[in-house]
Design a protein around this motif. Sequence first.
Motif, PDB file in Angstrom:
ATOM      1  N   SER A  29       0.858  -1.178   0.000  1.00  0.00           N
ATOM      2  CA  SER A  29       0.000   0.000   0.000  1.00  0.00           C
ATOM      3  C   SER A  29       0.895   1.230   0.000  1.00  0.00           C
ATOM      4  N   ILE A  30       0.470   2.250  -0.730  1.00  0.00           N
ATOM      5  CA  ILE A  30       1.253   3.480  -0.815  1.00  0.00           C
ATOM      6  C   ILE A  30       0.313   4.659  -0.624  1.00  0.00           C
ATOM      7  N   ALA A  31       0.711   5.585   0.230  1.00  0.00           N
ATOM      8  CA  ALA A  31       0.000   6.847   0.388  1.00  0.00           C
ATOM      9  C   ALA A  31       0.913   7.936  -0.152  1.00  0.00           C
ATOM     10  N   ALA A  32       0.347   8.858  -0.922  1.00  0.00           N
ATOM     11  CA  ALA A  32       1.171   9.907  -1.521  1.00  0.00           C
ATOM     12  C   ALA A  32       0.436  11.232  -1.518  1.00  0.00           C
ATOM     13  N   LEU A  33       1.213  12.295  -1.411  1.00  0.00           N
ATOM     14  CA  LEU A  33       0.708  13.661  -1.515  1.00  0.00           C
ATOM     15  C   LEU A  33       1.477  14.358  -2.622  1.00  0.00           C
ATOM     16  N   THR A  34       0.778  14.955  -3.564  1.00  0.00           N
ATOM     17  CA  THR A  34       1.429  15.843  -4.518  1.00  0.00           C
ATOM     18  C   THR A  34       1.263  17.240  -3.964  1.00  0.00           C
ATOM     19  N   ASN A 118      -8.200  13.881  -9.018  1.00  0.00           N
ATOM     20  CA  ASN A 118      -7.154  13.594  -8.042  1.00  0.00           C
ATOM     21  C   ASN A 118      -5.804  13.502  -8.753  1.00  0.00           C
ATOM     22  N   PRO A 119      -4.879  14.462  -8.517  1.00  0.00           N
ATOM     23  CA  PRO A 119      -3.585  14.428  -9.197  1.00  0.00           C
ATOM     24  C   PRO A 119      -2.760  13.182  -8.876  1.00  0.00           C
ATOM     25  N   VAL A 120      -2.959  12.585  -7.712  1.00  0.00           N
ATOM     26  CA  VAL A 120      -2.193  11.397  -7.342  1.00  0.00           C
ATOM     27  C   VAL A 120      -2.553  10.218  -8.250  1.00  0.00           C
ATOM     28  N   GLU A 121      -3.782  10.187  -8.745  1.00  0.00           N
ATOM     29  CA  GLU A 121      -4.155   9.130  -9.693  1.00  0.00           C
ATOM     30  C   GLU A 121      -3.301   9.217 -10.957  1.00  0.00           C
ATOM     31  N   GLY A 122      -2.929  10.429 -11.350  1.00  0.00           N
ATOM     32  CA  GLY A 122      -2.023  10.600 -12.480  1.00  0.00           C
ATOM     33  C   GLY A 122      -0.645  10.034 -12.195  1.00  0.00           C
ATOM     34  N   ILE A 123      -0.195  10.170 -10.948  1.00  0.00           N
ATOM     35  CA  ILE A 123       1.102   9.609 -10.550  1.00  0.00           C
ATOM     36  C   ILE A 123       1.068   8.096 -10.682  1.00  0.00           C
ATOM     37  N   ARG A 153      12.192   8.626  -8.506  1.00  0.00           N
ATOM     38  CA  ARG A 153      12.459   9.334  -9.767  1.00  0.00           C
ATOM     39  C   ARG A 153      11.405  10.408 -10.025  1.00  0.00           C
ATOM     40  N   LEU A 154      10.150  10.089  -9.749  1.00  0.00           N
ATOM     41  CA  LEU A 154       9.078  11.060  -9.969  1.00  0.00           C
ATOM     42  C   LEU A 154       9.137  12.221  -8.988  1.00  0.00           C
ATOM     43  N   GLN A 155       9.711  11.975  -7.820  1.00  0.00           N
ATOM     44  CA  GLN A 155       9.796  12.999  -6.786  1.00  0.00           C
ATOM     45  C   GLN A 155      10.509  14.250  -7.294  1.00  0.00           C
ATOM     46  N   TYR A 156      11.470  14.064  -8.158  1.00  0.00           N
ATOM     47  CA  TYR A 156      12.286  15.181  -8.635  1.00  0.00           C
ATOM     48  C   TYR A 156      11.902  15.647 -10.031  1.00  0.00           C
ATOM     49  N   ARG A 157      10.759  15.221 -10.526  1.00  0.00           N
ATOM     50  CA  ARG A 157      10.280  15.623 -11.843  1.00  0.00           C
ATOM     51  C   ARG A 157       9.055  16.515 -11.680  1.00  0.00           C
ATOM     52  N   ASP A 159       7.952  18.685 -13.577  1.00  0.00           N
ATOM     53  CA  ASP A 159       7.164  18.827 -14.804  1.00  0.00           C
ATOM     54  C   ASP A 159       6.089  17.747 -14.893  1.00  0.00           C
ATOM     55  N   ILE A 160       6.396  16.537 -14.465  1.00  0.00           N
ATOM     56  CA  ILE A 160       5.402  15.455 -14.467  1.00  0.00           C
ATOM     57  C   ILE A 160       4.344  15.716 -13.400  1.00  0.00           C
ATOM     58  N   LEU A 161       4.774  16.160 -12.213  1.00  0.00           N
ATOM     59  CA  LEU A 161       3.825  16.466 -11.138  1.00  0.00           C
ATOM     60  C   LEU A 161       2.882  17.597 -11.564  1.00  0.00           C
ATOM     61  N   ASP A 162       3.431  18.613 -12.219  1.00  0.00           N
ATOM     62  CA  ASP A 162       2.596  19.713 -12.717  1.00  0.00           C
ATOM     63  C   ASP A 162       1.618  19.214 -13.783  1.00  0.00           C
ATOM     64  N   GLY A 163       2.073  18.273 -14.616  1.00  0.00           N
ATOM     65  CA  GLY A 163       1.197  17.699 -15.632  1.00  0.00           C
ATOM     66  C   GLY A 163       0.051  16.923 -15.024  1.00  0.00           C
ATOM     67  N   CYS A 164       0.319  16.241 -13.905  1.00  0.00           N
ATOM     68  CA  CYS A 164      -0.757  15.503 -13.225  1.00  0.00           C
ATOM     69  C   CYS A 164      -1.797  16.466 -12.657  1.00  0.00           C
ATOM     70  N   LEU A 165      -1.354  17.616 -12.168  1.00  0.00           N
ATOM     71  CA  LEU A 165      -2.302  18.616 -11.682  1.00  0.00           C
ATOM     72  C   LEU A 165      -3.073  19.231 -12.845  1.00  0.00           C
ATOM     73  N   ALA A 166      -2.372  19.544 -13.941  1.00  0.00           N
ATOM     74  CA  ALA A 166      -3.029  20.135 -15.111  1.00  0.00           C
ATOM     75  C   ALA A 166      -4.080  19.183 -15.675  1.00  0.00           C
ATOM     76  N   GLY A 167      -3.817  17.879 -15.602  1.00  0.00           N
ATOM     77  CA  GLY A 167      -4.774  16.894 -16.104  1.00  0.00           C
ATOM     78  C   GLY A 167      -6.077  16.873 -15.343  1.00  0.00           C
ATOM     79  N   THR A 168      -6.082  17.374 -14.107  1.00  0.00           N
ATOM     80  CA  THR A 168      -7.300  17.401 -13.310  1.00  0.00           C
ATOM     81  C   THR A 168      -8.172  18.610 -13.616  1.00  0.00           C
ATOM     82  N   GLY A 169      -7.564  19.669 -14.147  1.00  0.00           N
ATOM     83  CA  GLY A 169      -8.301  20.900 -14.373  1.00  0.00           C
ATOM     84  C   GLY A 169      -8.356  21.791 -13.140  1.00  0.00           C
ATOM     85  N   LEU A 170      -7.750  21.354 -12.028  1.00  0.00           N
ATOM     86  CA  LEU A 170      -7.716  22.175 -10.819  1.00  0.00           C
ATOM     87  C   LEU A 170      -6.685  23.282 -11.002  1.00  0.00           C
TER      88      LEU A 170
END
Length: 175
Positions: A29-34, A118-123, A153-157, A159-170
Amino acid sequence: MTPPTTRTWSRRGHTPIVRVRGRSRRRLSIAALTCYKPGRSSRLIYRPRPDTRPDGRKSFAWTDYRDLIQAAHHQLDGPIVLVWDNLNTHLAAGMRRYITEHDWLTVYQLPSYAPDLNPVEGIWSVLRRTILANRAFADPEDLITTVRQGLRRLQYRSDILDGCLAGTGLIRTPP
């Protein structure tokens, strides 16, 4: 531990077969916060939890989420606006008490069945399509190691984290 398969190939007329050594009832199980803050690069804070816990629990308890939020508050050094889904541990009475006791924490619940917000779903989607795709894991420890490497690896990207937020429309800026 059945691997997600994105693409495979074989000779024409032959069905491709992905061999897996065996089935396991163990899980991770993994819990994550963007984390998004205006003027700063985005961050990913996560906690993996294998099912080998002394209390026998196989998933995160509300106290585990509380500890993750406290760690995020310590790392980010500021107030937190938390937007999360309707997981039962997010709605637990202990978690509600914890939220009301801390003025630096504001929580907004997403509507039911809205993973697209949910941006974490994009992760998780990026993780499944990249490092976890087309891979058979030798044992649960191999899975845990691979997931941790992918999240690191994703922690330091940002641009990918921002893309996950942009994908939500928030929006990134508070109202």
